[in-house]
Design an enzyme around this catalytic site. Sequence first.
Site, short mmCIF file in Angstrom:
data_model
loop_
_atom_site.label_atom_id
_atom_site.label_comp_id
_atom_site.label_asym_id
_atom_site.label_seq_id
_atom_site.Cartn_x
_atom_site.Cartn_y
_atom_site.Cartn_z
N ASP B 92 0.87 -1.18 0.00
CA ASP B 92 0.00 0.00 0.00
C ASP B 92 0.90 1.23 0.00
OD1 ASP B 92 1.01 0.32 2.53
OD2 ASP B 92 -0.89 0.19 3.55
N ASP B 271 -7.91 -7.72 0.11
CA ASP B 271 -7.01 -7.90 1.25
C ASP B 271 -7.74 -7.45 2.50
OD1 ASP B 271 -6.62 -4.87 0.77
OD2 ASP B 271 -5.59 -5.24 2.68
#
Lengths: 376, 376
Positions: B92, B271
Site C-alpha cells: 500500500d 485484502d
Amino acid sequence: MKFNIIHKDPKTKARTGRVETDHGDILTPIFMPVGTAGSVKAVHQRELVDDIQAQIILGNTYHLYLRPGLEILEKAGGLHKFNGWSGPLLTDSGGFQVFSLEENRKITEEGVMFRSHIDGSKHHFTPENVMDIQRIIGADIIMAFDECTPYPADYDYAKQSMERTHRWLNRCINRFGATQGKYGYNQTLFPIVQGSVYKDLRKQSAEFIASCEMEGNAIGGLSVGEPAEVMYEMTDLITDILPIDKPRYLMGVGTPTNILEGIALGIDMFDCVMPTRNARNGMLFTSEGIINIRNEKWKDDFSPLDPALAGYASNFYSKAYLRHLIISKEMLGAQIASIHNLSFYLWLVAEAREKIASGDFSAWKDAMVKKTSMRR
Amino acid sequence: MKFNIIHKDPKTKARTGRVETDHGDILTPIFMPVGTAGSVKAVHQRELVDDIQAQIILGNTYHLYLRPGLEILEKAGGLHKFNGWSGPLLTDSGGFQVFSLEENRKITEEGVMFRSHIDGSKHHFTPENVMDIQRIIGADIIMAFDECTPYPADYDYAKQSMERTHRWLNRCINRFGATQGKYGYNQTLFPIVQGSVYKDLRKQSAEFIASCEMEGNAIGGLSVGEPAEVMYEMTDLITDILPIDKPRYLMGVGTPTNILEGIALGIDMFDCVMPTRNARNGMLFTSEGIINIRNEKWKDDFSPLDPALAGYASNFYSKAYLRHLIISKEMLGAQIASIHNLSFYLWLVAEAREKIASGDFSAWKDAMVKKTSMRR
C-alpha cells in the site's frame, strides 16, 4: 521402560544410551523442550518433529491440572491425544510451581494447599493425588511429588525438606504401584534427589533414592541460584551413587555449558525453559556463540541464523530479518528464535552423543563449552 | 504485468483470470494475506506457501519505511529478499496509516507531515517520495498515494479529498514513469478510486482512474464503516466504469460475505486483516460457519478445526486444543488460528474460481454467503 547404555566415554562419566518407551525411543543424552501448558511456546507440533528433532517433551502438571483440567484431558485420552504430540512425554509433579506460589500455599505433612494463580480457587496436592493426576495426564515418565528446596536454605531446613521429600516419595511409590496407566501404555515414576548444597544430605538422599530401585532417577534442587561449580560438585557426588544402569535426569538445567558439563558427569536427560524464554527476548544460542539479536550489529547481516544446524528456521531466515521482527514485537520473531534455540539444544546433545560414541567427547566438550558460551 | 480473463460468469460480473508478474502468476479472484511489517502475523513464510497456498501477500509502506527502514531494505535487495517471500508482493502507499495518525499529521497540497508512532520522529510523505519508497521496498504491485476518505464525510469534504487524490495520482504517475525498479524486475502502479458514498463522485473518480490507463485499478474508501449495501452499490457502479480487461482490487475488504459479493460485482483482488486479527481473538472462519473458539461448547470437541480445508492447522489440531491454547494465551493458539483463517479465505476464493469456471457461481455464492456467515 527400558534403558540400555550404548557407549561409555573413557575419560569422563559421559555415556550414550537408549530409553525405550511405549511412545518410542529416546537417544541419550537428550534435551527435553518444555511444553508448560501442553504447548512448547510458539512452536508447532510438526516443527518439534521435523525441525527441532525433539525426542521427548515435557508438560507441567500444575498448569495442565488447572487448564484444561483433568476432565478434558481424560476425555481426550491423555495429553498425547489432546495436543497431538505422539512421542514420549514427561510431566513434572507440580511441586515446583505450588511451592513457588509462596503467599498462596500452605505446606503440611499431608501435602500442599494452594490457590490457583488464574482464579484464586483452592486446591490440594498430595503425593497420592499427584500420582493420580499424572496417571490421567498420561505422560510416559512421571515425577515424584517433592519440594525443590530453595537456594539458599540453611542446613536444618534443607534436611527437614529432604526428609519430607523422602517420606512423600514412599507415599508416591505406594500409590503409583497400586494404580495403573489409563490409556493402555506403561508409565514409569522417577524419584528425585534433594539435599540442597550439603554434601552429606545429597549423599544421604542419593542413597535413599537409589534404594527405591525405580526405572530412572532425577536430581532436583540444582540450578536454583547456587554457583555452577557447586551444581557440578553435587551432580558429581550424586552420579557416583545413583545406579549406573538407569537414566539420570538433571531437572531444570540449563545453559549449553551446564548441559555439556552435566553430560560429562553422567547425566542423560535435561530440561530447561531457557532456550524458549530467551528466544522471546532475542537471545540466540548458536554453534558459534551467543547472539543478542537486538544489537545494532545484526541490522544488515543477511546471513542465515546458523547454517551449522539442520532446521528450517536456522537456515531460511536471516539475522537482519529476525532482528527486525524481534524489535518490532512481531510474533514470528519469537517463533523463529524459539525453533532456532531448541534446534541448537537438540543439535548440541546429538553432537555430544556422536563424540561419546567416537571416543572424542572430552576434548570436544572443553572446546564446545568455550565456543558456545562466547558472546558474538 | 499481464492480465488475462479466463472465464466469465453468465449471471454476475464475476470472472476468473491470471495476473502474471515477474515473481509468478496469481489466479483471480484472490485474497491477499496482510504482512504489515514484513511478516504475516504469527505465520511462517513456508506456511504461506504450503498450508495457506497464498499467491500474493501485502506489505505496509508506512510500517516498513519506519522499520526496518529503507537503508536496510535496499541493502537486502528489497522486501522479497529481506523476508524470504519469493512470490508476488503488493505494497500500500502508507496513505491510510499516515492519515489515521490524526493528532500527529498535517496535510498540505504537497503531502503529509507526520510523526512516527514509534519514536515521535518527523517525516514527510509526498506522492513522489512514496513512489520512490515503494520502488525501494520493491513490491510487484505498488499503490498510488491517496486519502482513504473517512466515513462519514460530508459531500464537500469527500469531493475535495477525491480531487486531491486525483491531483496526487498525476504526480504519482509522473514520478513512477520517470523511475525504474531497483532490482531487475518490473513493478506496476495501481491508481485508487475514491469518492466516499456519493454516486456522482464515485462515477467521476472511476472515470478519471479509467482514463489513466494503468495496468490495474483499485477501489479505496469502502469497508470503512458504511452499510454493506452501500459498499456493494458503490462497487457495482465503479466496476461498470473501470476497464473490464484490467484487474480490480477492492482494498481492505472484508468478511467472507463481502468477498463473495465483491467477486459477483467483478472484483479480482481483496485484502483484509480480519482473518489474522480475529484469529488472535479466537474467532474462526470455517466452511460450516463462524466459531468463537472460546465458547464452552468447544471444550471437549476433539474434532479437527475444519477437515474441508487442506492445510495442516485445520486438520491436525482439534477445537478443544485450540480453545485451551487461546484461553491460556499460548502463542501457538494465535498461530494455529491465523493459519486456519487464512487457509479458509484462500479456500473460499479457490472455490469461487472453480464455480465461476464451471458456470455455477451464482447459486453457489448465495448458499455460501448463508453458510459461512452463520454462527455455529
